[in-house]
Design a protein around this motif. Structure first.
Motif, mmCIF file in Angstrom:
data_model
loop_
_atom_site.group_PDB
_atom_site.id
_atom_site.type_symbol
_atom_site.label_atom_id
_atom_site.label_comp_id
_atom_site.label_asym_id
_atom_site.label_seq_id
_atom_site.Cartn_x
_atom_site.Cartn_y
_atom_site.Cartn_z
ATOM 1 N N TYR A 35 -11.906 74.519 58.737
ATOM 2 C CA TYR A 35 -10.771 74.013 57.961
ATOM 3 C C TYR A 35 -10.929 72.541 57.605
ATOM 4 N N ARG A 36 -11.822 71.830 58.268
ATOM 5 C CA ARG A 36 -12.151 70.483 57.815
ATOM 6 C C ARG A 36 -12.992 70.568 56.539
ATOM 7 N N VAL A 37 -13.928 71.507 56.505
ATOM 8 C CA VAL A 37 -14.748 71.708 55.303
ATOM 9 C C VAL A 37 -13.878 72.169 54.140
ATOM 10 N N LEU A 38 -12.958 73.095 54.406
ATOM 11 C CA LEU A 38 -12.064 73.562 53.347
ATOM 12 C C LEU A 38 -11.187 72.421 52.828
ATOM 13 N N ALA A 39 -10.709 71.575 53.743
ATOM 14 C CA ALA A 39 -9.877 70.445 53.318
ATOM 15 C C ALA A 39 -10.655 69.515 52.394
ATOM 16 N N GLU A 40 -11.915 69.237 52.723
ATOM 17 C CA GLU A 40 -12.717 68.342 51.897
ATOM 18 C C GLU A 40 -13.008 68.962 50.531
#
Length: 472
Positions: free
Chosen positions: A50-55
């Motif tokens: 979800y950090r990758v998705l946020a970015e």
């Protein structure tokens, strides 16, 4: 929190693990999966999904990029996006953009979810993430990739209840506690405001979701990850258990490495919810250990040569083949469904034969109208029952649809379990004009499964075609 407290909370021994495994086998453990269990590899390094998705969402919304080592959250992205231009940027756009980003990324279920899925005694899973990865992991491990997992969601407007009591669930079930991916706004949590709204509605939903709340209240909750912050964790436990936490008799378990810095929550739970166990460790490592111990006790899941029977979902999927049958033929119908599932054909039947009444009749009629094909299963049993039986009501309604439809288009495809003379069958008029396929014991030939595929594809193509207006 002091070092001594840390050791006290993390000090599990063999007896603790054995007790937990016993409760898993008794199906009294309900895991609540947090986003910490979902990871993805980017350029050789592992990052929280979800950090990758946020970015990637930030980039899609034309916000400044940040390195993945920064702990950017979806809520951070929403706040930055709305603040950048309050006159043009609306939060409603975010939901659809996140769905697009997830589809483009197309992540596979991470190993931790696969290990959870392999613990076959776990039957009901709650997840706080909106993605289908947990469902995909269970389908891959337990059903060879066929969609055999029931999926339900809590949404503020139309929350799903479990179709029956937890102990009676036939299929493994994933319940999206904070909604599931949808381009429609307010169907899943993206921002802290969404989270607040979901929690507010959840607190008042107990009467609407009796089976769901009975499952939470009567079983042990296993929190995998620091899913909720201090006060949200307190509120969720209180809502789930439906009594003061100091009066709670059964244990729940929280495992997260972030609990070490949440001293207020730990102090509250130790004081007022002493039955709640706390394990301060990486939840991925906790699942690894639980999985290792479970495999040591029960062995790996067998890779069966024969595909398993997967009960139909409570709601009929779109473009499904509707099977209508006498309840005495249920075993043959299960074999038929398994064969068609293996062929990749969506199949549905009313496995509960719900109590007759206007609601049942309306729902069945809607499902027959939505179905792509209608398969009446004819047998010695259907020949005996001529009145006041469910399947005859279904047959008569399908007959009405067929008589009003294009006669060159296949809709009703009768099948016979027993060798019966066709001219002596007690079936509606439209059935008699069809070719009856013989499927002894409910096992169809590969050729018949392929025929159904062609008929299904043709019916879908007709539905996509715009209706032509006939002019005089």
């Amino acid at each position: 929190m002091t070092e001594s407290n840390n050791q006290e909370l993390a000090g599990w021994d063999e007896r603790d693990w054995e007790d937990l495994l016993d409760d898993v086998v008794d199906r009294s453990i309900i895991p609540i999966v947090g986003s910490e269990l979902l990871t993805i590899e980017v350029e050789g390094a592992k990052f929280p999904l979800y950090r990758v998705l946020a970015e990637k969402l930030a980039q899609r919304l034309r916000l400044p990029a940040k390195p993945l080592r920064d702990s950017r959250t979806l809520n951070n992205v929403v706040c930055d996006y709305v603040s950048a231009d309050r006159t043009r940027n609306t939060i409603d756009r975010v939901y659809g953009r996140l769905c697009e980003v997830f589809a483009e990324l197309a992540p596979e279920p991470p190993p931790t979810l696969v290990k959870l899925a392999e613990i076959r005694h776990l039957q009901l899973f709650l997840t706080t993430t909106p993605d289908p990865l947990l469902r995909n992991a269970i389908n891959s491990v337990r059903f060879g990739g066929v969609d055999g997992t029931a999926t339900l969601s809590f949404t503020p407007r139309e929350p799903d209840d479990l179709p029956r009591q937890y102990s009676s669930l036939e299929s493994p079930t994933v319940y999206h506690l904070l909604g599931s991916l949808s381009k429609i706004p307010d169907q899943f949590v993206v921002s802290d405001e969404d989270l607040l709204e979901f929690f507010f509605r959840l607190q008042g939903a107990a009467n609407r979701l009796p089976n769901f709340f009975d499952a939470l209240g009567d079983n042990h909750l296993l929190f995998l990850g620091g899913t909720f912050s201090d006060w949200l964790a307190r509120l969720f436990l209180r809502t789930a258990k439906r009594l003061r936490l100091s009066e709670k008799k059964s244990y729940d378990l929280l495992t997260a490495d972030g609990l070490e810095s949440d001293a207020n929550l730990v102090l509250f739970l130790r004081t007022f919810a002493s039955k709640t166990r706390i394990e301060i460790r990486d939840p991925i490592a906790f699942v690894d250990e639980l999985h290792r111990r479970w495999i040591a006790r029960h062995g790996s899941l067998p890779r069966a040569g024969t595909p398993p029977y997967i009960p139909p979902p409570s709601r009929m999927p779109n473009d499904a083949i509707f099977i209508s049958y006498a309840s005495e033929d249920i075993e043959a119908v299960r074999r038929l469904k398994t064969a068609l599932d293996t062929a990749g054909l969506p199949v549905w039947f009313d496995k509960d034969h719900l109590m007759a009444g206007s609601d049942w009749e309306d729902e069945i009629e809607r499902n027959i109208q939505r179905s792509i094909l209608f398969l009446p299963v004819i047998s010695n049993h259907t020949q005996k029952f001529l009145h006041n039986v469910y399947f005859r009501a279904e047959w008569n309604f399908a007959d009405t649809i067929a008589r009003r439809s294009d006669q060159s288009a296949a809709f009703i495809v009768p099948v016979m379990l027993d060798a019966l003379p066709q001219d002596a069958l007690f079936v509606p008029t439209s059935f008699r004009r069809k070719q009856f396929e013989h499927i002894p014991q409910g096992v169809p030939s590969p050729e018949f499964a392929e025929q159904l595929r062609h008929l299904s594809d043709a019916a879908k193509e007709r539905r996509r075609r715009p209706t032509e207006l006939v002019t005089p």
